[in-house]
Design an enzyme around this catalytic site. Structure first.
Site, PDB file in Angstrom:
ATOM      1  N   THR A  50       0.814  -1.212   0.000  1.00 56.47           N
ATOM      2  CA  THR A  50       0.000   0.000   0.000  1.00 56.47           C
ATOM      3  C   THR A  50       0.854   1.270   0.000  1.00 56.47           C
ATOM      4  OG1 THR A  50      -1.548   1.248   1.381  1.00 56.47           O
ATOM      5  CG2 THR A  50      -0.104  -0.257   2.530  1.00 56.47           C
ATOM      6  N   ASP A  51       0.276   2.356  -0.476  1.00 56.93           N
ATOM      7  CA  ASP A  51       0.969   3.652  -0.401  1.00 56.93           C
ATOM      8  C   ASP A  51       1.033   4.173   1.037  1.00 56.93           C
ATOM      9  OD1 ASP A  51      -1.714   4.323  -0.085  1.00 56.93           O
ATOM     10  OD2 ASP A  51      -1.741   5.844  -1.671  1.00 56.93           O
ATOM     11  N   GLU A  52       0.233   3.575   1.934  1.00 55.62           N
ATOM     12  CA  GLU A  52       0.183   4.090   3.313  1.00 55.62           C
ATOM     13  C   GLU A  52       1.505   3.897   4.056  1.00 55.62           C
ATOM     14  OE1 GLU A  52      -3.315   3.323   5.580  1.00 55.62           O
ATOM     15  OE2 GLU A  52      -4.634   3.530   3.850  1.00 55.62           O
ATOM     16  N   TYR A  60      -2.132  -0.480  10.863  1.00 54.45           N
ATOM     17  CA  TYR A  60      -2.237  -1.156   9.558  1.00 54.45           C
ATOM     18  C   TYR A  60      -1.001  -0.872   8.714  1.00 54.45           C
ATOM     19  CZ  TYR A  60      -3.406  -1.639   4.599  1.00 54.45           C
ATOM     20  OH  TYR A  60      -3.364  -1.937   3.251  1.00 54.45           O
ATOM     21  N   LYS A 102       2.058  -3.315   7.304  1.00 57.21           N
ATOM     22  CA  LYS A 102       2.358  -3.491   5.878  1.00 57.21           C
ATOM     23  C   LYS A 102       3.816  -3.070   5.597  1.00 57.21           C
ATOM     24  CE  LYS A 102      -0.046  -4.582   2.881  1.00 57.21           C
ATOM     25  NZ  LYS A 102      -0.408  -5.914   2.311  1.00 57.21           N
TER      26      LYS A 102
HETATM   27  P1  NAD Z   1      -9.734  -7.397   1.751  1.00 58.47           P
HETATM   28  O1  NAD Z   1      -9.797  -7.107   3.203  1.00 58.47           O
HETATM   29  O2  NAD Z   1     -10.919  -7.127   0.904  1.00 58.47           O
HETATM   30  O3  NAD Z   1      -9.352  -8.941   1.531  1.00 58.47           O
HETATM   31  C1  NAD Z   1      -8.340  -9.574   2.278  1.00 58.47           C
HETATM   32  C2  NAD Z   1      -8.449 -11.075   2.024  1.00 58.47           C
HETATM   33  O4  NAD Z   1      -7.396 -11.717   2.766  1.00 58.47           O
HETATM   34  C3  NAD Z   1      -9.763 -11.698   2.506  1.00 58.47           C
HETATM   35  O5  NAD Z   1     -10.277 -12.564   1.527  1.00 58.47           O
HETATM   36  C4  NAD Z   1      -9.373 -12.449   3.762  1.00 58.47           C
HETATM   37  O6  NAD Z   1     -10.177 -13.595   4.019  1.00 58.47           O
HETATM   38  C5  NAD Z   1      -7.936 -12.848   3.448  1.00 58.47           C
HETATM   39  N1  NAD Z   1      -7.141 -13.094   4.665  1.00 58.47           N
HETATM   40  C6  NAD Z   1      -7.033 -12.290   5.750  1.00 58.47           C
HETATM   41  N2  NAD Z   1      -6.254 -12.879   6.680  1.00 58.47           N
HETATM   42  C7  NAD Z   1      -5.843 -14.066   6.152  1.00 58.47           C
HETATM   43  C8  NAD Z   1      -4.998 -15.118   6.623  1.00 58.47           C
HETATM   44  N3  NAD Z   1      -4.456 -15.075   7.849  1.00 58.47           N
HETATM   45  N4  NAD Z   1      -4.764 -16.169   5.817  1.00 58.47           N
HETATM   46  C9  NAD Z   1      -5.343 -16.245   4.584  1.00 58.47           C
HETATM   47  N5  NAD Z   1      -6.165 -15.296   4.103  1.00 58.47           N
HETATM   48  C10 NAD Z   1      -6.401 -14.210   4.873  1.00 58.47           C
HETATM   49  O7  NAD Z   1      -8.449  -6.624   1.214  1.00 58.47           O
HETATM   50  P2  NAD Z   1      -8.235  -5.814  -0.142  1.00 58.47           P
HETATM   51  O8  NAD Z   1      -8.754  -4.456   0.021  1.00 58.47           O
HETATM   52  O9  NAD Z   1      -8.645  -6.645  -1.265  1.00 58.47           O
HETATM   53  O10 NAD Z   1      -6.631  -5.718  -0.126  1.00 58.47           O
HETATM   54  C11 NAD Z   1      -5.840  -6.780  -0.643  1.00 58.47           C
HETATM   55  C12 NAD Z   1      -4.374  -6.426  -0.478  1.00 58.47           C
HETATM   56  O11 NAD Z   1      -4.089  -5.232  -1.181  1.00 58.47           O
HETATM   57  C13 NAD Z   1      -3.946  -6.191   0.958  1.00 58.47           C
HETATM   58  O12 NAD Z   1      -2.664  -6.724   1.118  1.00 58.47           O
HETATM   59  C14 NAD Z   1      -3.923  -4.675   1.094  1.00 58.47           C
HETATM   60  O13 NAD Z   1      -2.986  -4.287   2.066  1.00 58.47           O
HETATM   61  C15 NAD Z   1      -3.515  -4.281  -0.296  1.00 58.47           C
HETATM   62  N6  NAD Z   1      -3.979  -2.949  -0.752  1.00 58.47           N
HETATM   63  C16 NAD Z   1      -5.305  -2.631  -0.676  1.00 58.47           C
HETATM   64  C17 NAD Z   1      -5.724  -1.403  -1.171  1.00 58.47           C
HETATM   65  C18 NAD Z   1      -7.199  -1.001  -1.152  1.00 58.47           C
HETATM   66  O14 NAD Z   1      -7.517   0.124  -1.505  1.00 58.47           O
HETATM   67  N7  NAD Z   1      -8.112  -1.870  -0.765  1.00 58.47           N
HETATM   68  C19 NAD Z   1      -4.801  -0.512  -1.714  1.00 58.47           C
HETATM   69  C20 NAD Z   1      -3.450  -0.875  -1.753  1.00 58.47           C
HETATM   70  C21 NAD Z   1      -3.060  -2.104  -1.276  1.00 58.47           C
HETATM   71  O1  DAU Z   2      -4.220   3.943   0.342  1.00 57.91           O
HETATM   72  C1  DAU Z   2      -4.420   2.570   0.232  1.00 57.91           C
HETATM   73  C2  DAU Z   2      -5.297   2.089   1.367  1.00 57.91           C
HETATM   74  O2  DAU Z   2      -6.619   2.530   1.083  1.00 57.91           O
HETATM   75  C3  DAU Z   2      -5.272   0.567   1.529  1.00 57.91           C
HETATM   76  O3  DAU Z   2      -3.972   0.155   1.868  1.00 57.91           O
HETATM   77  C4  DAU Z   2      -6.270   0.125   2.615  1.00 57.91           C
HETATM   78  O4  DAU Z   2      -6.300  -1.286   2.693  1.00 57.91           O
HETATM   79  C5  DAU Z   2      -7.649   0.641   2.232  1.00 57.91           C
HETATM   80  O5  DAU Z   2      -8.571   0.310   3.243  1.00 57.91           O
HETATM   81  C6  DAU Z   2      -7.609   2.155   2.024  1.00 57.91           C
HETATM   82  O6  DAU Z   2      -7.381   2.838   3.270  1.00 57.91           O
HETATM   83  P1  DAU Z   2      -8.195   4.153   3.699  1.00 57.91           P
HETATM   84  O7  DAU Z   2      -8.167   4.275   5.166  1.00 57.91           O
HETATM   85  O8  DAU Z   2      -7.737   5.323   2.901  1.00 57.91           O
HETATM   86  O9  DAU Z   2      -9.677   3.744   3.172  1.00 57.91           O
HETATM   87  P2  DAU Z   2     -11.132   3.953   3.799  1.00 57.91           P
HETATM   88  O10 DAU Z   2     -12.111   3.543   2.759  1.00 57.91           O
HETATM   89  O11 DAU Z   2     -11.247   3.323   5.144  1.00 57.91           O
HETATM   90  O12 DAU Z   2     -11.216   5.516   3.999  1.00 57.91           O
HETATM   91  C7  DAU Z   2     -11.038   6.431   2.918  1.00 57.91           C
HETATM   92  C8  DAU Z   2     -11.072   7.830   3.479  1.00 57.91           C
HETATM   93  O13 DAU Z   2     -12.407   8.106   3.934  1.00 57.91           O
HETATM   94  C9  DAU Z   2     -10.187   8.027   4.687  1.00 57.91           C
HETATM   95  O14 DAU Z   2      -9.647   9.347   4.656  1.00 57.91           O
HETATM   96  C10 DAU Z   2     -11.124   7.890   5.871  1.00 57.91           C
HETATM   97  C11 DAU Z   2     -12.441   8.417   5.337  1.00 57.91           C
HETATM   98  N1  DAU Z   2     -13.645   7.798   5.877  1.00 57.91           N
HETATM   99  C12 DAU Z   2     -13.732   6.433   5.870  1.00 57.91           C
HETATM  100  C13 DAU Z   2     -14.861   5.797   6.343  1.00 57.91           C
HETATM  101  C14 DAU Z   2     -14.948   4.284   6.368  1.00 57.91           C
HETATM  102  C15 DAU Z   2     -14.709   8.575   6.315  1.00 57.91           C
HETATM  103  O15 DAU Z   2     -14.637   9.821   6.296  1.00 57.91           O
HETATM  104  N2  DAU Z   2     -15.839   7.953   6.781  1.00 57.91           N
HETATM  105  C16 DAU Z   2     -15.949   6.591   6.829  1.00 57.91           C
HETATM  106  O16 DAU Z   2     -16.999   6.066   7.296  1.00 57.91           O
END
Ligand code: NAD
Ligand code: DAU
Length: 365
Positions: free
Chosen positions: A131-133, A171, A175
């Site tokens: 992630t970019d975080e 988180y 990561k």
């Molecule tokens: P998600 O939470 O939707 O899915 C995570 C999956 O991992 C689920 O299917 C869960 O069952 C599985 N999992 C969790 N713990 C596990 C374990 N111990 N063993 C096996 N499986 C397990 O996540 P996502 O949003 O699809 O993100 C996927 C990946 O991409 C993550 O590594 C996250 O850090 C990264 N990422 C997400 C975003 C985003 O915006 N969602 C952005 C950048 C990077």
């Molecule tokens: O940047 C990549 C990341 O983006 C991934 O690594 C994470 O897995 C993914 O969950 C996401 O993180 P964020 O914290 O940015 O996503 P989220 O959807 O939780 O929140 C987006 C923005 O909106 C953040 O600034 C928090 C705000 N927010 C979120 C929720 C759930 C609100 O204002 N209200 C809300 O109810």
């Protein structure tokens, strides 16, 4: 590489990656390893679960012996590692689970790859999705930034591959730690690894705890839309299929030992994005324009809330010829339509049905 292990394939991004690989590469055997936590939902893969090159394995990445056995049984040659705890708010409440899954789970996979491949690294790759975080937070110091429709840039700086790691939430700390382990395995054991760090994804099948599906769902049910703080935080949004496409390219053409940033070039302040979602959703629902703005409810800010993320993805664009979709509003509308059309998918999650059905089907062996 023919036998590919994709971890976390029942989650949001993982399901798009599994679908892409299964459909595009019928000559590969795709093993989807997933623990099916609350975020894992096999309904996300209903359309491809009968394909002959798709295989589901219910397992925990932290279970090293099991993971090693899976590598050996299926002669795994390539890994796309997405399994993780992914929600920042949950990490604030329960950092231990994040450290366990994201750090120790990644270590267990790395160690299994090392033990199974035994230095025979020809045609092998361990690809870690991050992630970019991990880079921390940027200033939002460009108040003139942003177009009428809300898109940025909202500051002068961008995260690039050389930006120092400065994670600020449990988180992102977990990561960042997993990224360091991946690099350590490349430097110490020459395990062929590659890492990508991506910005916020949106699209179908995202768990409705995340901002975009949560807002759509709340508009639909006329529930309050919680905006953290003043809604001034900025995120760079990327359509999930663009991310899956980037993963495909990096998996096949990325250079071992390298990191690539992935982003949408598409920064939005949360409040502007929420208003944009309201505008589109109200239109699609036949509501009076802007009606649902009355649902906006400013709530206590997230602890340590990172102000701005913005990605410079020029390395990926220049070296591997990847581009994000150009029309964000079209992708946003497509996404909103998907959630409105797939009411049952959302209802199964909110009612907990999705967990019951598949947990019975795939009892832990
Ligand atoms: P998600 O939470 O939707 O899915 C995570 C999956 O991992 C689920 O299917 C869960 O069952 C599985 N999992 C969790 N713990 C596990 C374990 N111990 N063993 C096996 N499986 C397990 O996540 P996502 O949003 O699809 O993100 C996927 C990946 O991409 C993550 O590594 C996250 O850090 C990264 N990422 C997400 C975003 C985003 O915006 N969602 C952005 C950048 C990077
Ligand atoms: O940047 C990549 C990341 O983006 C991934 O690594 C994470 O897995 C993914 O969950 C996401 O993180 P964020 O914290 O940015 O996503 P989220 O959807 O939780 O929140 C987006 C923005 O909106 C953040 O600034 C928090 C705000 N927010 C979120 C929720 C759930 C609100 O204002 N209200 C809300 O109810």
């Amino acid at each position: 590489m023919k036998n590919i292990l994709i971890t976390g394939g029942a989650g949001f991004i993982g399901s798009h990656v599994v679908r892409l690989f299964v459909n595009k590469y019928p000559e590969y055997q795709i093993y989807n390893l997933d623990k099916l936590t609350y975020a894992g939902n096999l309904e996300n893969l209903k359309d491809i679960e009968q394909k002959p090159n798709y295989h589901f394995i219910k397992a925990d990445i932290c279970d090293f012996e099991r993971v090693l056995q899976i590598f050996r049984d299926h002669k795994i040659e390539g890994v796309v590692h997405l399994a993780a705890e992914s929600h920042v708010d949950r990490s604030i409440k329960d950092p231990f689970t994040f450290a366990k899954t994201n750090i120790l789970g990644t270590l267990s996979l790395l160690q299994a790859a090392k033990e199974c491949w035994k230095g025979n690294y020809e045609g092998k790759l361990f690809y870690h999705i991050s992630t970019d975080e991990v880079y921390g937070a940027l200033e939002a110091d460009n108040p003139q930034g942003g177009s009428q429709s809300g898109g940025g840039p909202w500051g002068r700086d961008f995260f690039c591959e050389q930006t120092k790691y400065a994670p600020r939430s449990p988180y992102s700390a977990s990561k960042a730690s997993s990224d360091h382990f991946v690099r350590a395995f490349f430097d110490t054991y020459t395990l062929p690894t590659v890492i990508t760090n991506c910005s916020n994804n949106f699209g179908p099948y995202q768990f409705p705890e995340k901002l975009i599906p949560l807002v759509i769902n709340n508009i639909k049910h006329a529930k309050p839309i919680p905006v953290y703080g003043k809604g001034e935080n900025v995120r760079d949004w990327l359509f999930v299929e663009d991310h899956a496409r980037a993963i495909d390219i990096v998996f096949h053409s990325g250079q071992a030992g390298e990191t690539y940033n992935i982003g949408g070039n598409n920064e939005w302040k949360n409040i502007d994005l929420i208003k944009q979602i309201i505008k589109i959703t109200d239109r699609l629902l036949g509501n009076e324009s802007g009606k649902s703005e009355s649902l906006i409810c400013f709530v206590t800010d997230r602890a340590g809330h990172d102000l701005r993320y913005a990605i410079d993805s020029s390395k990926l664009q220049d070296n591997l010829a990847w581009q994000p979709s150009s029309d964000f509003n079209a992708k946003l509308e497509e996404t909103i339509r998907w959630y409105l059309d797939n009411e049952q998918w959302l209802n199964n999650i909110t009612s907990g049905e999705y967990e019951k059905y598949y947990k019975q089907m795939y009892e832990e062996r």
